[in-house]
Every structure is written in structure tokens, then in C-alpha cells.
Design a protein around this motif. Sequence first.
Motif, mmCIF file in Angstrom:
data_model
loop_
_atom_site.group_PDB
_atom_site.id
_atom_site.type_symbol
_atom_site.label_atom_id
_atom_site.label_comp_id
_atom_site.label_asym_id
_atom_site.label_seq_id
_atom_site.Cartn_x
_atom_site.Cartn_y
_atom_site.Cartn_z
ATOM 1 N N ARG A 145 28.339 23.053 26.938
ATOM 2 C CA ARG A 145 28.004 24.432 26.616
ATOM 3 C C ARG A 145 28.294 25.328 27.818
ATOM 4 N N VAL A 146 28.366 26.625 27.546
ATOM 5 C CA VAL A 146 28.546 27.637 28.586
ATOM 6 C C VAL A 146 27.294 28.485 28.606
ATOM 7 N N ALA A 166 27.945 12.586 24.093
ATOM 8 C CA ALA A 166 26.580 12.630 24.623
ATOM 9 C C ALA A 166 26.023 11.238 24.905
ATOM 10 N N ASP A 167 26.862 10.202 24.813
ATOM 11 C CA ASP A 167 26.454 8.822 25.105
ATOM 12 C C ASP A 167 25.371 8.319 24.162
ATOM 13 N N LEU A 168 25.403 8.764 22.906
ATOM 14 C CA LEU A 168 24.460 8.263 21.917
ATOM 15 C C LEU A 168 24.934 6.944 21.322
ATOM 16 N N LEU A 456 34.905 23.818 30.364
ATOM 17 C CA LEU A 456 34.938 23.099 29.094
ATOM 18 C C LEU A 456 36.188 22.226 29.012
ATOM 19 N N PRO A 457 36.077 21.069 28.344
ATOM 20 C CA PRO A 457 37.212 20.143 28.311
ATOM 21 C C PRO A 457 38.386 20.648 27.481
ATOM 22 N N ARG A 488 31.611 15.147 32.407
ATOM 23 C CA ARG A 488 30.552 14.821 31.447
ATOM 24 C C ARG A 488 29.686 16.061 31.270
ATOM 25 N N PRO A 489 29.204 16.290 30.071
ATOM 26 C CA PRO A 489 28.334 17.461 29.880
ATOM 27 C C PRO A 489 26.996 17.282 30.585
ATOM 28 N N ASP A 490 26.464 18.362 31.128
ATOM 29 C CA ASP A 490 25.128 18.332 31.706
ATOM 30 C C ASP A 490 24.113 18.175 30.565
ATOM 31 N N LYS A 491 23.165 17.281 30.752
ATOM 32 C CA LYS A 491 22.211 17.022 29.678
ATOM 33 C C LYS A 491 21.196 18.159 29.576
ATOM 34 N N TRP A 492 21.240 18.874 28.453
ATOM 35 C CA TRP A 492 20.310 19.970 28.191
ATOM 36 C C TRP A 492 19.462 19.693 26.944
#
Length: 493
Positions: A145-146, A166-168, A456-457, A488-492
Amino acid sequence: MSALNELTIAEARDAMRAGKLSAVELTEACLAAVEGAGALNAFVHQTPDLALEMARAADHRIKAGDGAAMTGIPVGIKDLFCTRGVPTQAASGILEGFRPEYESAVTQNLWDAGAVMLGKLNMDEFAMGSSNETSVYGNAVNPWRVGETALTPGGSSGGSAAAVAADLCLGATGTDTGGSIRQPAAFTGIVGLKPTYGRVSRWGTIAFASSLDQAGPMTRTVRDAAIMLGAMASADDRDSTCTDLPVPDYEAALTGDIRGKKIGIPREYRMDGMGAEIEALWQKGADMLRDAGAEIVEISLPHTRYALPAYYVIAPAEASSNLARYDGVRYGHRARLGAGDGIVQMYEKTRAEGFGPEVQRRVMIGTYVLSAGFYDAYYNRARKVRALIKRDFDQAYAAGVDAILTPATPSAAFGLGEMAGKDPVEMYLNDVFTVTVNLAGLPGISVPVGLNADGLPLGLQLIGRPFAEAELLNHASVLERAAGFVGRPDKWW
């Protein structure tokens, strides 16, 4: 070591074979991650008890020395694949309550290989969409996200892309009718592979457009995609379009050597309005492959400009035919009828209530282009254009090109709701670089290569020869290694 749910398929496989990790431990880690990621709305039907049962069976199999590459690997399944006893709705209200009595060919192949099902994943309704905003379950959300802006994970395999990013789960199934594996993969910084049409059986996969649909893997790495495709692919007499060619060892093909290979750059993909970041990334990708020993050549695919309009005639036409079976008679949703309503009113009310606006729009378009007086003007003409597009690719490969490099998407992920109220054609333009591959029946793969100015990727697409997935994956592995993408996305959530 990384958190267990952050392992790649290859890492987890090797750890389980070495006795350093059990399938149950790995599955429990993924189930915990799924439980804590409700904000992403990626998993829409969870199957934790079944997952642990399958994980225990996988551990017994590994201890007995009978483990395959996917044995014990937790995966998510797009809601388009029929799964025995587990809700399968294609993210549509019209299939509410449907629990198949059989497995799709793809899921059965995965279970035979020892994979573990964590649950079913969100998607656009009947795979019709590019943003995962047409789902009866609500929007899937991109883990990237931004600021506070919620972004689309792409579509239609948006839940699959979000879950992997998200590594789920360690991998997920997707389907690709016009880019629905490759576009969400690019939007979420993962790898998405659409195999050649006929490489993977469509039996038991709910149909959108039967001559275009193809299932494939969505994973974190190219090696993982190779491993998962090897488990998904098979011959299948139940699907008359499925090839009976043997399934190669795709992982063994990842030699990393592409010296002397010829990579085509189609001049027609340099379109008006293409973002500078996408164009620069495309050039960077070509330079990476050249540095690895490949020859970069400009090619022409002259009918590219007609691909999007041809696709949006053919796909809705096939959809209107395929979706005619959902009538409220045998399964799924049935409308409440009023006094005096007959069978026709039941059909009309059920389909009006059960189908969302985007599905209704495409069914109406498809019915129109197939109707008397318009069949030749639209549908037959689009089929002829499709043949020309395929011929363009055939001529490029006949001239010695081994693979073709293009952008995967015209932009990075956009905000959820950003396209609401706009001309639907603006959303359809997200498929501009991907639909040609489906129309020609070719394999294509999206590889994350960099980040845009907002962090963003962005991905690039490689298109291969028919049934040359092994060679395509090797090209992709070279691009992946050269790009060194580790974002990797920051976990929010």
C-alpha cells in the motif's frame, strides 16, 4: 531461519526432507498467518481441520520416503476450482451453498502430490475483472500500500496474489483467461505463470471462456512455480483440449544458462501513454537478459492493436454460453417467486439476483455478439483476428525467437475504488499486454523486477513457445536472479 510461513516451496520441501521441519508445523504457521490477515480478505473459506489432517498424512508419507516435491506444502485454492465438500462459489451469489461432490483435476493432482489445502481464495466473480472488486465476498486487498490507500491486488486471481504476497500460503492456484494470473502477480510482487492452453486440465474448473481459460501457479519464486506446475499439470481424458504430452521436470530445466538464446522485443507494445517507469523497466529487463548472454532483437507483432477488442468479443461470447447453465433449477441460488410467476420468471429473477453487474454486462455483450445478424459482424470477425494474432507469434518463433519480453501491466497497482464510475473500458485496458498470450494459447510468466517511485512492485512478462514452459521458466529464472527483487510489503494488516 525465516518464519515458517515465509519459506519458499523449495526451502520448505528441503527442510521437511531433512527432518528439520514437519508439515504439521508448517501448516500451523500458515493457518495462524491466515487467521491474522482478515483485513486482506484473501481467504474466503478456511479449512483448518482438513489442512491439519492432510499435513499429518504428508508427514507419514515423507517419513516413508514417498514424498513428492509438493508433499506437505500448504497452498490456497482459487474459488474457481471445485473442491469436494468445500464451498465453491466462483465468488458469485448464484452459486451460494454449492459444495461439489468431486475434485477438479488440478486440485486432485495437488492432493495426489501431497499438498495441503488451507482454504479457498477470493477472486473476481466468475473470473471477470481486473481488480478483485466484483466478488460477492467483497474486495481482496493488496498487502502492498501507499500511505493509507488500499490498493487492488489485481484480478481475477486477486485473493491468490494477496495470499502469496502476504506469506499466508507458500503457493496458490490461479486461472488466466486474459491476464488473471500475470496481472495480479505483477501488482503484488510475486511470480505468476500461465501455461500453454491445454498443458493443465480445465476439468472441474468453473468455466469463464473455455477457449481461453488456463490454470497455473502463483508463487514467490520461479523455482517454486516450476515445482508447482509439475504437480498441477497432467494428461486428462475428461478435458478434450488437454494435451497428452508428458510433464517435464520443470525444476531440472532451471540451468540459468540462456547464452545464444534470442529474445524478441515487440515494437507494437510500445504504446502511446505508456508510463516512463514501465518503459525504463522494460529496457532494464532487456539489458539484464543481454548481459546473461541472450541476443535481443526487435520483432513485429502487427495485429497486437486488435487484440483487446477481439478478446472482449470472444470472451463475453463464450461466457454468455457457459453461464447459461446457472438458472436456479439444480443448484445454487434460486429467487423467491411471486404469485403467478412461472419458469421464465424464475430464470430471470434468479439470474438478476445471482449475477453481479460486471457478469451481467459481459453476458449481455456476449449474447449480443452471438445473436442473429451480429454473429458474422462481431464474433466471426474476432475469431479471424485471433487467428492473425496467433500467426504473428508463429512467425516470430519460426524466425528463431526463443522468448518474447514485454511489460506485464501498464502501471503499478491502483487504488481500490479508483475505477468506480468510469468507463469499463478503462479497466479492460489493464489487460492490454496479456490478452494476446491467451488468444494465441501461449505460455506467459510475470516476474517481479523492480519498484516504482511509490515503492510498489512492477513486473515484466516473458512469452514462450507452445508447450515450452521449461525453457520459459529458465529464461524467467535468469531475469529473476539478475533483477534481485527482494521487496516485501510492510505488515499493516
